[in-house]
Motif scaffolding. Structure first.
Motif, PDB file in Angstrom:
ATOM      1  N   ASP A  77     -45.293   5.792  12.320  1.00  0.00           N
ATOM      2  CA  ASP A  77     -44.520   6.578  11.353  1.00  0.00           C
ATOM      3  C   ASP A  77     -43.682   5.727  10.410  1.00  0.00           C
ATOM      4  OD1 ASP A  77     -45.554   8.932  12.317  1.00  0.00           O
ATOM      5  OD2 ASP A  77     -43.855   9.385  13.628  1.00  0.00           O
ATOM      6  N   ASN A  78     -43.538   4.455  10.702  1.00  0.00           N
ATOM      7  CA  ASN A  78     -42.731   3.585   9.844  1.00  0.00           C
ATOM      8  C   ASN A  78     -43.467   3.121   8.587  1.00  0.00           C
ATOM      9  OD1 ASN A  78     -40.376   3.572  11.390  1.00  0.00           O
ATOM     10  ND2 ASN A  78     -41.075   1.885  12.663  1.00  0.00           N
ATOM     11  N   TYR A  79     -44.785   3.313   8.537  1.00  0.00           N
ATOM     12  CA  TYR A  79     -45.544   2.714   7.448  1.00  0.00           C
ATOM     13  C   TYR A  79     -45.098   3.207   6.073  1.00  0.00           C
ATOM     14  CZ  TYR A  79     -48.516   6.741   6.207  1.00  0.00           C
ATOM     15  OH  TYR A  79     -48.984   7.962   5.750  1.00  0.00           O
ATOM     16  N   LYS A  80     -44.645   4.473   5.997  1.00  0.00           N
ATOM     17  CA  LYS A  80     -44.271   5.044   4.700  1.00  0.00           C
ATOM     18  C   LYS A  80     -43.035   4.374   4.100  1.00  0.00           C
ATOM     19  CE  LYS A  80     -43.955   8.679   7.157  1.00  0.00           C
ATOM     20  NZ  LYS A  80     -43.868  10.065   7.685  1.00  0.00           N
ATOM     21  N   PHE A  81     -42.303   3.600   4.931  1.00  0.00           N
ATOM     22  CA  PHE A  81     -41.094   2.929   4.446  1.00  0.00           C
ATOM     23  C   PHE A  81     -41.330   1.453   4.131  1.00  0.00           C
ATOM     24  CE2 PHE A  81     -39.605   6.234   7.491  1.00  0.00           C
ATOM     25  CZ  PHE A  81     -39.000   7.074   6.574  1.00  0.00           C
ATOM     26  N   GLU A  82     -42.559   0.990   4.261  1.00  0.00           N
ATOM     27  CA  GLU A  82     -42.828  -0.423   4.018  1.00  0.00           C
ATOM     28  C   GLU A  82     -42.560  -0.795   2.564  1.00  0.00           C
ATOM     29  OE1 GLU A  82     -43.367  -2.803   5.972  1.00  0.00           O
ATOM     30  OE2 GLU A  82     -43.869  -1.807   7.864  1.00  0.00           O
ATOM     31  N   ILE A  83     -41.973  -1.977   2.382  1.00  0.00           N
ATOM     32  CA  ILE A  83     -41.662  -2.492   1.049  1.00  0.00           C
ATOM     33  C   ILE A  83     -42.574  -3.674   0.765  1.00  0.00           C
ATOM     34  CG2 ILE A  83     -39.872  -3.520  -0.404  1.00  0.00           C
ATOM     35  CD1 ILE A  83     -37.802  -2.190   1.416  1.00  0.00           C
ATOM     36  N   GLY A  84     -43.322  -3.606  -0.334  1.00  0.00           N
ATOM     37  CA  GLY A  84     -44.115  -4.751  -0.763  1.00  0.00           C
ATOM     38  C   GLY A  84     -45.350  -5.040   0.058  1.00  0.00           C
ATOM     39  N   ALA A  85     -45.935  -4.025   0.697  1.00  0.00           N
ATOM     40  CA  ALA A  85     -47.149  -4.237   1.496  1.00  0.00           C
ATOM     41  C   ALA A  85     -48.370  -4.206   0.577  1.00  0.00           C
ATOM     42  CB  ALA A  85     -47.260  -3.184   2.590  1.00  0.00           C
ATOM     43  N   HIS A  86     -48.492  -5.233  -0.253  1.00  0.00           N
ATOM     44  CA  HIS A  86     -49.578  -5.335  -1.225  1.00  0.00           C
ATOM     45  C   HIS A  86     -50.434  -6.565  -0.929  1.00  0.00           C
ATOM     46  CE1 HIS A  86     -47.563  -2.194  -3.478  1.00  0.00           C
ATOM     47  NE2 HIS A  86     -46.455  -2.929  -3.540  1.00  0.00           N
ATOM     48  N   ASN A  87     -51.718  -6.466  -1.249  1.00  0.00           N
ATOM     49  CA  ASN A  87     -52.664  -7.560  -1.026  1.00  0.00           C
ATOM     50  C   ASN A  87     -52.652  -7.960   0.456  1.00  0.00           C
ATOM     51  OD1 ASN A  87     -54.604  -9.453  -1.858  1.00  0.00           O
ATOM     52  ND2 ASN A  87     -53.058 -11.057  -2.087  1.00  0.00           N
ATOM     53  N   VAL A  88     -53.022  -7.006   1.311  1.00  0.00           N
ATOM     54  CA  VAL A  88     -52.848  -7.201   2.752  1.00  0.00           C
ATOM     55  C   VAL A  88     -54.164  -7.084   3.525  1.00  0.00           C
ATOM     56  CG1 VAL A  88     -50.525  -6.216   2.605  1.00  0.00           C
ATOM     57  CG2 VAL A  88     -52.431  -4.758   3.315  1.00  0.00           C
ATOM     58  N   ILE A  89     -54.172  -7.733   4.673  1.00  0.00           N
ATOM     59  CA  ILE A  89     -55.129  -7.474   5.747  1.00  0.00           C
ATOM     60  C   ILE A  89     -54.332  -6.758   6.826  1.00  0.00           C
ATOM     61  CG2 ILE A  89     -56.738  -8.437   7.407  1.00  0.00           C
ATOM     62  CD1 ILE A  89     -57.557  -9.016   4.573  1.00  0.00           C
ATOM     63  N   TYR A  90     -54.806  -5.588   7.278  1.00  0.00           N
ATOM     64  CA  TYR A  90     -54.027  -4.825   8.245  1.00  0.00           C
ATOM     65  C   TYR A  90     -54.862  -4.490   9.474  1.00  0.00           C
ATOM     66  CZ  TYR A  90     -56.446  -0.727   6.302  1.00  0.00           C
ATOM     67  OH  TYR A  90     -57.396   0.170   5.887  1.00  0.00           O
ATOM     68  N   MET A  91     -54.154  -4.133  10.550  1.00  0.00           N
ATOM     69  CA  MET A  91     -54.794  -3.688  11.781  1.00  0.00           C
ATOM     70  C   MET A  91     -54.108  -2.416  12.250  1.00  0.00           C
ATOM     71  SD  MET A  91     -55.163  -7.368  13.760  1.00  0.00           S
ATOM     72  CE  MET A  91     -56.181  -6.711  15.071  1.00  0.00           C
TER      73      MET A  91
END
Length: 284
Positions: free
Chosen positions: A185-199
């Motif tokens: 549920d925290n993902y919506k508050f992420e700042i600057g999560a651009h150009n990413v590899i995620y899991m």
């Protein structure tokens, strides 16, 4: 803040500055040599790579590795205490206001004295040394609370601040800024999560997924929200120079995980975990 009541060894109350937060080291004042027995303990050390240079540092109930060595200085020589990146990160989080000020100093091209005049406050680190066991004890004294604590807590672990500090303080523009696992549920508050590899992780059904995105929050909203019962996520922010290789890096990570986990394409796996890789597209 009350003064500390328990001090077991001779203590130095050091003002928090860029040497701690940027360089991961601090010179030891000469007046401490006698009280701490520095010359007795490290008089023969000429490099921090020497075995005799090794020390332990305890801070906030965790132990970190460090070194003390004798180095040349304009005044002749000095002893310097070095510590690892994990402790640097912990100090930056603990003394967030001083960390932000050190970044501002670099951006403004001001020296320490001038930036402290412009932005006046002081935080302190109490340092004790146990010569018998070669152990340092760090204790935060008078750390300032940010005026907007929730925002600052998000900011200190955010990719933009890590990128700025890496480029400005560490002079490294090619760093991959790594984040830890976080509750979904925290993902919506992420700042600057651009150009990413995620899991993504489904802790209940033991599933894992690897993806890439230009904008992670938008990707999660469009493609992952509600599609699985994802419980956690993590991501790494790539430098801009690796943008064109983002998909290739993602494909490599997926293929590597397929060799370790059960997967959808029957790639030979040694299955080191009960988790299953849910990616459908896996390179042969």
């Amino acid at each position: 803040m009350l003064e500390r009541s328990q001090v077991d060894f001779p203590m130095w109350r050091k003002k928090v500055d860029a040497t701690l937060l940027k360089d991961g080291s601090t010179p030891i004042p000469k007046w401490l040599f006698k009280f701490w027995g520095i010359e007795d303990a490290f008089g023969n050390v000429r490099s921090k790579n020497d075995q005799e240079a090794c020390v332990e540092i305890t801070f906030d109930k965790n132990t970190y590795q460090g070194q003390v060595s004798k180095v040349k200085h304009s005044s002749g020589f000095q002893y310097r205490l070095y510590f690892n990146d994990a402790l640097v990160e912990k100090l930056r989080t603990t003394f967030l206001m001083s960390f932000m000020r050190s970044i501002e100093a670099e951006l403004s091209e001001l020296n320490t004295r001038d930036i402290e005049k412009e932005i006046s406050f002081w935080e302190f680190l109490d340092i004790e040394f146990d010569i018998d066991n070669k152990k340092f004890f760090f204790n935060a004294h008078y750390p300032l609370k940010p005026q907007f604590p929730n925002l600052f807590q998000r900011l200190v672990n955010s990719a933009p601040l890590k990128r700025i500090s890496s480029e400005v303080l560490d002079k490294d523009s090619l760093s991959i800024h790594k984040q830890d696992w976080r509750v979904w549920d925290n993902y919506k508050f992420e700042i600057g999560a651009h150009n990413v590899i995620y899991m993504l992780l489904d802790e209940v059904n033991k599933l894992i997924y690897v993806g890439e995105a230009t904008d992670m929050v938008k990707r999660f909203n469009a493609h992952h929200k509600g599609t699985h019962n994802w419980t956690h996520y993590k991501y790494n922010v790539l430098p801009d120079s690796l943008s064109e290789y983002r998909v290739s890096i993602e494909r490599m990570l997926i293929r590597d995980l397929a060799c370790l986990l059960d997967n959808e394409q029957s790639i030979c796996s040694i299955q080191i975990s009960e988790y299953k890789l849910t990616n459908l597209k896996i390179d042969k």
